[in-house]
Design a protein around this motif. Structure first.
Motif, PDB file in Angstrom:
ATOM      1  N   ARG A   1       0.833  -1.196   0.000  1.00  0.00           N
ATOM      2  CA  ARG A   1       0.000   0.000   0.000  1.00  0.00           C
ATOM      3  C   ARG A   1       0.874   1.254   0.000  1.00  0.00           C
ATOM      4  O   ARG A   1       2.063   1.197   0.286  1.00  0.00           O
ATOM      5  CB  ARG A   1      -0.918  -0.007   1.224  1.00  0.00           C
ATOM      6  CG  ARG A   1      -1.896  -1.176   1.235  1.00  0.00           C
ATOM      7  CD  ARG A   1      -2.536  -1.380   2.600  1.00  0.00           C
ATOM      8  NE  ARG A   1      -1.505  -1.680   3.594  1.00  0.00           N
ATOM      9  CZ  ARG A   1      -1.330  -0.987   4.718  1.00  0.00           C
ATOM     10  NH1 ARG A   1      -2.116   0.030   4.998  1.00  0.00           N
ATOM     11  NH2 ARG A   1      -0.388  -1.317   5.564  1.00  0.00           N
ATOM     12  N   GLU A   2       0.281   2.393  -0.306  1.00  0.00           N
ATOM     13  CA  GLU A   2       1.005   3.660  -0.332  1.00  0.00           C
ATOM     14  C   GLU A   2       1.739   3.875   0.994  1.00  0.00           C
ATOM     15  O   GLU A   2       1.164   3.695   2.069  1.00  0.00           O
ATOM     16  CB  GLU A   2       0.046   4.828  -0.584  1.00  0.00           C
ATOM     17  CG  GLU A   2      -0.561   4.856  -1.974  1.00  0.00           C
ATOM     18  CD  GLU A   2       0.479   5.186  -3.029  1.00  0.00           C
ATOM     19  OE1 GLU A   2       1.239   6.152  -2.839  1.00  0.00           O
ATOM     20  OE2 GLU A   2       0.525   4.471  -4.049  1.00  0.00           O
ATOM     21  N   GLY A   3       3.013   4.250   0.914  1.00  0.00           N
ATOM     22  CA  GLY A   3       3.800   4.503   2.112  1.00  0.00           C
ATOM     23  C   GLY A   3       4.357   3.257   2.762  1.00  0.00           C
ATOM     24  O   GLY A   3       4.785   3.289   3.917  1.00  0.00           O
ATOM     25  N   VAL A   4       4.378   2.129   2.035  1.00  0.00           N
ATOM     26  CA  VAL A   4       4.864   0.881   2.608  1.00  0.00           C
ATOM     27  C   VAL A   4       6.312   1.030   3.064  1.00  0.00           C
ATOM     28  O   VAL A   4       7.099   1.769   2.471  1.00  0.00           O
ATOM     29  CB  VAL A   4       4.745  -0.266   1.586  1.00  0.00           C
ATOM     30  CG1 VAL A   4       5.661  -0.061   0.392  1.00  0.00           C
ATOM     31  CG2 VAL A   4       5.011  -1.620   2.229  1.00  0.00           C
ATOM     32  N   LEU A   5       6.669   0.333   4.130  1.00  0.00           N
ATOM     33  CA  LEU A   5       8.038   0.348   4.636  1.00  0.00           C
ATOM     34  C   LEU A   5       8.867  -0.643   3.819  1.00  0.00           C
ATOM     35  O   LEU A   5       8.559  -1.846   3.813  1.00  0.00           O
ATOM     36  CB  LEU A   5       8.082  -0.021   6.114  1.00  0.00           C
ATOM     37  CG  LEU A   5       7.822   1.118   7.120  1.00  0.00           C
ATOM     38  CD1 LEU A   5       6.421   1.693   6.964  1.00  0.00           C
ATOM     39  CD2 LEU A   5       8.033   0.649   8.549  1.00  0.00           C
ATOM     40  N   PRO A   6       9.893  -0.188   3.120  1.00  0.00           N
ATOM     41  CA  PRO A   6      10.655  -1.076   2.240  1.00  0.00           C
ATOM     42  C   PRO A   6      11.285  -2.264   2.951  1.00  0.00           C
ATOM     43  O   PRO A   6      11.370  -3.354   2.383  1.00  0.00           O
ATOM     44  CB  PRO A   6      11.730  -0.157   1.640  1.00  0.00           C
ATOM     45  CG  PRO A   6      11.153   1.215   1.736  1.00  0.00           C
ATOM     46  CD  PRO A   6      10.337   1.212   2.997  1.00  0.00           C
ATOM     47  N   LEU A   7      11.744  -2.069   4.197  1.00  0.00           N
ATOM     48  CA  LEU A   7      12.361  -3.177   4.917  1.00  0.00           C
ATOM     49  C   LEU A   7      11.379  -4.327   5.071  1.00  0.00           C
ATOM     50  O   LEU A   7      11.733  -5.497   4.863  1.00  0.00           O
ATOM     51  CB  LEU A   7      12.850  -2.716   6.290  1.00  0.00           C
ATOM     52  CG  LEU A   7      13.382  -3.813   7.219  1.00  0.00           C
ATOM     53  CD1 LEU A   7      14.587  -4.496   6.613  1.00  0.00           C
ATOM     54  CD2 LEU A   7      13.731  -3.234   8.599  1.00  0.00           C
ATOM     55  N   GLU A   8      10.146  -4.016   5.429  1.00  0.00           N
ATOM     56  CA  GLU A   8       9.156  -5.069   5.633  1.00  0.00           C
ATOM     57  C   GLU A   8       8.825  -5.776   4.333  1.00  0.00           C
ATOM     58  O   GLU A   8       8.680  -7.006   4.301  1.00  0.00           O
ATOM     59  CB  GLU A   8       7.897  -4.467   6.268  1.00  0.00           C
ATOM     60  CG  GLU A   8       8.159  -3.870   7.638  1.00  0.00           C
ATOM     61  CD  GLU A   8       6.896  -3.371   8.312  1.00  0.00           C
ATOM     62  OE1 GLU A   8       5.797  -3.638   7.772  1.00  0.00           O
ATOM     63  OE2 GLU A   8       6.993  -2.729   9.363  1.00  0.00           O
ATOM     64  N   LEU A   9       8.697  -5.028   3.262  1.00  0.00           N
ATOM     65  CA  LEU A   9       8.413  -5.627   1.966  1.00  0.00           C
ATOM     66  C   LEU A   9       9.559  -6.545   1.541  1.00  0.00           C
ATOM     67  O   LEU A   9       9.333  -7.661   1.074  1.00  0.00           O
ATOM     68  CB  LEU A   9       8.202  -4.533   0.925  1.00  0.00           C
ATOM     69  CG  LEU A   9       7.912  -4.986  -0.508  1.00  0.00           C
ATOM     70  CD1 LEU A   9       6.665  -5.849  -0.560  1.00  0.00           C
ATOM     71  CD2 LEU A   9       7.785  -3.773  -1.424  1.00  0.00           C
ATOM     72  N   GLY A  10      10.795  -6.085   1.732  1.00  0.00           N
ATOM     73  CA  GLY A  10      11.950  -6.883   1.335  1.00  0.00           C
ATOM     74  C   GLY A  10      12.139  -8.128   2.161  1.00  0.00           C
ATOM     75  O   GLY A  10      12.466  -9.202   1.633  1.00  0.00           O
TER      76      GLY A  10
END
Length: 338
Positions: A16-25
């Motif tokens: 979603r908009e503003g997602v935290l890149p660390l969590e996605l990665g």
């Protein structure tokens, strides 16, 4: 078709908009790195947005998702990383909560990292359940969702088909727990080794809450923990552990809790359960011998502790997670540092 249909566990990551890149990665790194004994990937991980296209992160770059919410319709697990810009303010309507409710009703497992728990709660998936989120947001979460039993002291909460975790790094703990639950401790430990993270962290997020901790000055209890891990099959007393680091029992008890977030007795129990899990997975030892090697003494004691910690009996655990190799594990597990 979003998923390939090759029998792998299908995991959809909702971006979603503003997602935290660390969590996605970390989701892609950990679940994408899980392999079977013959090296085949165990998960198919797909990122999806509210609709396909470019999604901004909370950093100075964006990500592109090829799929929209339709990916949730075929997922075995849906994972919701945090988006601090939206999570604590967005009302519980619109396409995302509806898609999550539909996935849950279909039987999918739903999980969140950090303030992603707000999204699950807004969708009504946490009503009457225990949950956690980042400790800085727990008070706001509890005020907004009074029907949810929020626990600010843990790294993650597993309520079966709905799971929540604390801050960003706790997403690693949750992912490893889910991999362990799906495929056993050996697979999760392999993912942890490849990622260079501990397979299990001691304590909860209470240890990270800012507070005066004068007892952290001076010697650490780490050497005592290392010493105890080498003799889990034998009785280990608090006095013996304190003596290993030249502390009084009172000082050791206080410093141990400051460093791990739990008592020495609770920590020893968890380490012995981990040892028992390894033995049940990797050896053919009978349950009473596993109990002796793990330091529980009797099969009855092992059964009681495994039911408390894992919710299953030793026999049921072995039936579910028995590894293919049948090889003896190392003499002692690696130290799990908080």
């Amino acid at each position: 078709m979003v998923f390939g249909g090759d029998g792998r566990h299908r995991l959809a990551v909702l971006v979603r908009e503003g997602v935290l890149p660390l969590e996605l990665g970390l989701v892609h790194q950990l679940f994408g790195g899980a392999r079977s004994a013959d090296g085949a990937p165990l998960y198919e991980v797909v990122s999806c947005g509210v609709e396909p296209g470019i999604v901004r992160t909370d950093a100075d770059f964006a990500v592109t998702t090829a799929h929209g919410l339709e990916a949730l319709g075929a997922a075995d697990t849906v994972l919701v990383p945090a988006s601090h810009a939206l999570d604590e303010t967005r009302p519980g309507d619109g396409p995302v909560p509806a898609a999550l409710r539909a996935a849950h009703a279909r039987g999918a497992r739903i999980a969140s990292v950090c303030t992603g728990a707000f999204v699950l709660a807004a969708a009504g998936l946490l009503d009457g359940l225990r949950a956690t989120t980042h400790w800085l947001s727990c008070e706001r979460f509890a005020h907004r969702f009074p029907t949810v039993r929020v626990d600010p002291a843990v790294l993650y909460v597993d309520e079966g088909r709905v799971l929540t975790s604390a801050g960003e790094a706790a997403g690693i703990d949750l992912a490893l727990h889910m991999i362990r639950r799906d495929h056993g401790a050996a697979v999760a430990a392999d993912v942890a080794r490849r990622t260079v993270v501990p397979p299990h962290r001691e304590g909860g997020q209470a240890q990270f809450i800012a507070r005066p901790v004068p007892s952290t000055r001076g010697p650490s209890t780490d050497a005592a923990r290392t010493w105890a891990l080498q003799r889990l099959d034998r009785p280990v007393t608090l006095a013996e552990m304190a003596a290993r680091v030249s502390m009084s029992v009172r000082t050791f008890t206080r410093r141990f809790r400051d460093e791990t977030g739990m008592s020495a007795a609770a920590w020893l129990t968890l380490q012995r359960v981990e040892r028992a899990r390894e033995l049940l997975e990797r050896t053919d030892l009978p349950v009473d011998r596993v109990a002796e090697r793990a330091g529980f003494g009797t099969a009855a004691s092992l059964r009681a502790h495994m039911r408390t910690v894992l919710g299953v009996s030793p026999s049921a655990y072995r039936t579910t997670f028995r590894g293919p190799s049948g090889q003896e594990p190392p003499a002692a597990p690696e130290a799990h540092r908080a």
